[in-house]
Design a protein around this motif. Structure first.
Motif, PDB file in Angstrom:
ATOM      1  N   TYR A  22      22.614  21.775  -2.064  1.00 24.35           N
ATOM      2  CA  TYR A  22      21.607  22.590  -2.749  1.00 24.35           C
ATOM      3  C   TYR A  22      21.599  22.309  -4.249  1.00 24.35           C
ATOM      4  CZ  TYR A  22      21.199  25.410   1.464  1.00 24.35           C
ATOM      5  OH  TYR A  22      20.978  25.828   2.745  1.00 24.35           O
ATOM      6  N   VAL A  23      20.387  22.250  -4.828  1.00 22.99           N
ATOM      7  CA  VAL A  23      20.247  22.097  -6.281  1.00 22.99           C
ATOM      8  C   VAL A  23      19.383  23.223  -6.867  1.00 22.99           C
ATOM      9  CG1 VAL A  23      20.618  19.598  -6.346  1.00 22.99           C
ATOM     10  CG2 VAL A  23      18.298  20.506  -6.040  1.00 22.99           C
ATOM     11  N   SER A  24      18.722  23.972  -6.011  1.00 19.15           N
ATOM     12  CA  SER A  24      17.923  25.120  -6.450  1.00 19.15           C
ATOM     13  C   SER A  24      18.498  26.376  -5.824  1.00 19.15           C
ATOM     14  CB  SER A  24      16.463  24.978  -6.023  1.00 19.15           C
ATOM     15  OG  SER A  24      15.869  23.880  -6.676  1.00 19.15           O
ATOM     16  N   PHE A  25      18.599  27.421  -6.647  1.00 23.50           N
ATOM     17  CA  PHE A  25      19.185  28.673  -6.208  1.00 23.50           C
ATOM     18  C   PHE A  25      18.265  29.819  -6.580  1.00 23.50           C
ATOM     19  CE2 PHE A  25      22.475  25.639  -6.920  1.00 23.50           C
ATOM     20  CZ  PHE A  25      23.330  25.801  -5.838  1.00 23.50           C
ATOM     21  N   ALA A  26      18.240  30.851  -5.747  1.00 25.92           N
ATOM     22  CA  ALA A  26      17.432  32.039  -6.021  1.00 25.92           C
ATOM     23  C   ALA A  26      18.325  33.266  -5.944  1.00 25.92           C
ATOM     24  CB  ALA A  26      16.295  32.161  -5.024  1.00 25.92           C
ATOM     25  N   MET A  27      18.131  34.176  -6.875  1.00 25.93           N
ATOM     26  CA  MET A  27      18.898  35.412  -6.888  1.00 25.93           C
ATOM     27  C   MET A  27      17.923  36.594  -6.821  1.00 25.93           C
ATOM     28  SD  MET A  27      21.741  36.777  -9.592  1.00 25.93           S
ATOM     29  CE  MET A  27      23.085  35.836  -8.899  1.00 25.93           C
TER      30      MET A  27
END
Length: 154
Positions: A22-27
């Motif tokens: 993964y290189v994109s993360f969502a919080m």
């Protein structure tokens, strides 16, 4: 003790996801903010991604969704409808920060945005009392334009 444990847990989760590619993360930040946990967890995620980024020479993206007001952290992307949702609760944006329309700090202050046209928050309250839909629309548009201005100012 809990705060330190949270940082270790966030770091562990971020590292496992990086290992999976993964290189994109969502919080999902709205609930964390409401529960007073966002400022405990977000710095941990940012620190982990920065450290891993330096080590691996990979650029990571962190998307915070559900909170439209300006946060004190740099390098975040935002996605939300908070400008709309907070207007439903009588919140008025000013310079990227959210205020209750009745807050004496802003209530009788003119704000020269395209939506308000020099109306004070008190006048928006008055409009909502006489025509709820028109007042709500004015507040929603004001919040959206203010959030846009604040994000460009960064």
């Amino acid at each position: 003790m809990v705060k330190g444990a949270n940082l270790l847990q966030v770091d562990w989760v971020v590292r496992r996801q990086v290992e999976m590619g993964y290189v994109s993360f969502a919080m999902p930040a709205r609930e964390l903010l409401e529960d007073g946990l966002l400022e405990d967890l977000l710095p941990g995620a940012i620190m982990s991604l920065k450290w891993i980024s330096k080590k691996t020479k990979t650029n990571f993206e962190l998307l915070v969704y559900g909170v439209g007001r300006r946060l004190e952290h740099k390098g975040l992307s935002y996605s939300n409808l908070s400008w709309f949702l907070e207007a439903k609760h009588g919140c008025y944006y000013k310079n990227g920060w959210s205020y209750d329309l009745r807050n004496p700090e802003i209530r009788f202050e003119e704000y020269g945005c395209e939506a308000c046209r020099e109306m004070m928050p008190q006048e928006i309250i008055d409009l909502m009392l006489s025509n709820k839909e028109a007042g709500f629309r004015k507040l929603v548009l004001h919040n959206l334009l203010d959030m846009e201005r604040a994000s460009k100012a960064k």
